[in-house]
Structures are given as C-alpha cells and as structure tokens.
Design an enzyme around this catalytic site. Structure first.
Site, PDB file in Angstrom:
ATOM      1  N   HIS A 155      33.851  24.317  65.849  1.00 44.74           N
ATOM      2  CA  HIS A 155      34.869  24.929  66.713  1.00 44.74           C
ATOM      3  C   HIS A 155      34.493  26.370  66.999  1.00 44.74           C
ATOM      4  CE1 HIS A 155      36.321  26.272  62.807  1.00 44.74           C
ATOM      5  NE2 HIS A 155      37.207  27.082  63.365  1.00 44.74           N
TER       6      HIS A 155
ATOM      7  N   HIS B  52      35.688  29.474  66.592  1.00 43.31           N
ATOM      8  CA  HIS B  52      36.047  30.713  65.900  1.00 43.31           C
ATOM      9  C   HIS B  52      34.802  31.490  65.452  1.00 43.31           C
ATOM     10  CE1 HIS B  52      40.381  29.250  64.940  1.00 43.31           C
ATOM     11  NE2 HIS B  52      40.292  29.820  66.129  1.00 43.31           N
TER      12      HIS B  52
ATOM     13  N   ASP C 188      33.864  33.131  62.878  1.00 40.59           N
ATOM     14  CA  ASP C 188      33.245  32.945  61.566  1.00 40.59           C
ATOM     15  C   ASP C 188      32.469  31.629  61.486  1.00 40.59           C
ATOM     16  OD1 ASP C 188      35.921  31.762  61.590  1.00 40.59           O
ATOM     17  OD2 ASP C 188      35.648  31.378  59.444  1.00 40.59           O
ATOM     18  N   HIS C 189      32.414  30.889  62.604  1.00 42.10           N
ATOM     19  CA  HIS C 189      31.640  29.636  62.662  1.00 42.10           C
ATOM     20  C   HIS C 189      30.515  29.700  63.693  1.00 42.10           C
ATOM     21  CE1 HIS C 189      34.678  27.378  60.212  1.00 42.10           C
ATOM     22  NE2 HIS C 189      35.339  28.469  60.547  1.00 42.10           N
TER      23      HIS C 189
ATOM     24  N   HIS D 129      43.617  22.561  64.540  1.00 42.89           N
ATOM     25  CA  HIS D 129      43.294  23.956  64.187  1.00 42.89           C
ATOM     26  C   HIS D 129      42.943  24.700  65.475  1.00 42.89           C
ATOM     27  CE1 HIS D 129      41.665  27.364  61.958  1.00 42.89           C
ATOM     28  NE2 HIS D 129      40.502  27.206  62.536  1.00 42.89           N
TER      29      HIS D 129
ATOM     30  N   ASP E 240      37.284  23.651  59.922  1.00 43.37           N
ATOM     31  CA  ASP E 240      38.556  24.178  59.429  1.00 43.37           C
ATOM     32  C   ASP E 240      39.698  23.189  59.638  1.00 43.37           C
ATOM     33  OD1 ASP E 240      37.172  26.464  58.814  1.00 43.37           O
ATOM     34  OD2 ASP E 240      38.194  27.757  60.271  1.00 43.37           O
TER      35      ASP E 240
ATOM     36  N   HIS F 103      35.275  26.519  54.163  1.00 44.97           N
ATOM     37  CA  HIS F 103      35.762  27.665  53.383  1.00 44.97           C
ATOM     38  C   HIS F 103      36.023  27.280  51.933  1.00 44.97           C
ATOM     39  CE1 HIS F 103      36.569  30.515  56.738  1.00 44.97           C
ATOM     40  NE2 HIS F 103      36.809  29.414  57.444  1.00 44.97           N
TER      41      HIS F 103
HETATM   42 FE    FE Z   1      36.921  29.409  59.638  1.00 44.57          FE
HETATM   43 ZN    ZN Z   2      38.559  28.397  62.318  1.00 39.60          ZN
END
Ligand code: FE
Ligand code: ZN
Length: 286
Positions: free
Chosen positions: A79, A81, A83-84, A141, A158, A196
């Site tokens: 996805h 975001h 942090d990915h 999410h 996530d 995570h």
């Molecule tokens: Fe994340």
């Molecule tokens: Zn995420």
C-alpha cells in the site's frame, strides 16, 4: 552457501538481534526499519536474489543485502503509505534491474507492474526454485491495499498485525472486516508476515476484550520471551491469530459481549462487532 545474518529488531534495547539466520531457500528475513517496521526479504532462488517487501527505507535494505551478498530483483508493495514505499526510488537507483510490483488502485510512483485481485506474481525460476504469489485485494487500512498470498505465507502489510489489525484510513470498516474475514480462512499453518512489530502492544488491548483467553495469555508470555531475546514476534501463523486476535474473533461470544458492553448497544452483525472493536481501540487504547 553458509552465510549468516544477524537481524536487527526495531526498538530493541540492544539494537541488535541475538539470532542468526542461515540463508537458505525460502528463509525469509526481517530487516528492521524506522522504529517498528519490518521489511521482509524473500530469497527467490539459489542465485542470491531476493524480493523486498515494503521497503520504507532503502539504507537498511542495502546494508543487509551487501552483508549477505544478495541482490534485490523485485520489490513487492502492499500500500502507498510512506513507511512502506519511501525506499523504492533509492533502491531503483542502486539496483536498476529490479521490478517493482504494487497495487493498481493506489497512486505510487515507480510501480512497473500494477496488481489487483487474482493477479499472479512469479519470481525466480518458475517451477524449479521460483516462488509465486496470488494477489488479494484487502482494502480497509487503505482503499487499494493488496496482500501477497502463496508459498504457505501471506504478506499482509498493515491489514493484519500480530494480535491486531491496521487502523481504517482511506478504506472503510466494512472493507477491513471483509478482508480480515477472508484472511482468517487461510490454512492455520499459513505464516503471517506483518509490516510492524506491534504484537505485544496489541496483546494489551486484546486482554481488555478477552482477559481470560488462555491462548492469548500464553501468547503474551511467548512474545515477552521473544522480545527479551531480541527476536521478532513475527511471523505468526493464522491458527494463532484466529485463537488470539480479537479482530478475527468478531463471531466469538465473549468477544461480541465485550464489544457490545463497550459500545453500550447490541451489535447485530459480525461487521458491527468488528467496527465496535476497532473504534474501542482507537478511542481508548491507542
Ligand atoms: Fe505501516
Ligand atoms: Zn500503512
């Protein structure tokens, strides 16, 4: 080949993981990033190639690949975001031959192969030492979130966490409930690779919901032991999630009663129970 890899676990007191991982076929390795992300490396053949799942940061991936003498030939994105996806651009520069796979229904730069429900991803030498995944749409999410299912594993980003699930951002509660209801029907021995290290924190909320769930209390002890030894709590497996994760237990009587008690009203569907649990955690836990 006799390479050994010492993994970093995010947030660990020592910052280093005491475990070593022999690099063998199908040995999936965690690379720690930021404070609590895992970037999973999937060896796809005997030729020292790996696929990289959700590289939010390039530097730790490059460092581990250099140490192991392996080269990323694919990136799998779940996805959009940051942090990915934050490491994609730098990894493309460092490894110009790699192919970037990701969700068709999210706006992400550098995706070479957009993926949606039912698509196949084949890595390495198919039929020999290659590996393949089927793409599932698992919105909730985010609205375009995908998961990679195959080889006895699921890379769920996530969507599903150890003993928890992602928050609802650009998707809906109904979508996330449906995605989790589908994921929980995977075989019990399916390895669950989340993005995570949230398991122990999630167990705290799960105990609000089911304070007497023996499997949950055992999982808490197991997680403490893992983290105390600087080991990841992941992957888990789907049987363990079904037994302990309140967000997969929306049809269990004790969970329904707890969710209804917190909501102060009757909950007339699995989706309503799921939504009440998610809102309860958002509002009162974290
Ligand atoms: Fe994340
Ligand atoms: Zn995420």
């Amino acid at each position: 080949m006799n390479l050994f890899f010492t993994a970093n676990r995010p947030g660990g007191r020592s910052g280093r993981c005491g475990l070593t991982y022999p690099l063998r076929m199908r040995k999936i390795l965690p690379v720690a990033a930021f404070s609590d992300n895992y970037i999973w490396l999937i060896p796809d053949s005997g030729r020292d190639r790996v696929a990289v799942v959700d590289p939010g940061d390039a530097a730790p991936v490059i460092a581990v690949c250099n140490r192991l003498g392996v080269t990323p030939n694919a990136i799998l994105i779940t996805h959009h975001h940051g942090d990915h996806v934050g490491g994609i651009a730098a990894l493309r520069v460092r490894y110009p031959d790699l192919t970037v796979y990701g969700p068709a229904n999210e706006r992400i730069p550098h995706i070479d192969v957009p993926l949606a429900e039912g698509d196949r991803v084949e890595l390495g030498d198919v039929g020999d030492q290659g590996i393949g995944f089927t793409v599932w749409d698992v919105p909730g999410h985010t609205s375009g979130h995908i998961a990679y299912v195959g080889e006895g594993a699921v890379f769920c980003g996530d969507t599903l966490f150890g003993c928890g699930c992602g928050r609802v951002f650009s998707g809906t509660h109904e979508q996330l409930h449906a995605a989790l209801a589908r994921l929980r029907d995977l075989p019990g021995d399916t390895a669950v690779y989340c993005a995570h290290e949230y398991t122990l924190d999630n167990i705290g909320f799960a105990k609000w919901v089911e304070p007497e769930n023996a499997a949950l209390l055992q999982r808490e002890r197991d997680c403490h032991a893992a983290l105390d030894a600087d080991r990841p709590t992941l992957p888990s497996n789907m049987a363990q999630e079904r037994a302990t994760n309140p967000f997969l237990r929306f049809d269990v009587a004790t969970v329904i009663a707890a969710a209804a008690g917190n909501a102060g009203r009757e909950l007339d569907s699995d989706a309503a129970v799921f939504r009440a649990l998610r809102e309860w955690k958002d509002r009162e836990y974290d």
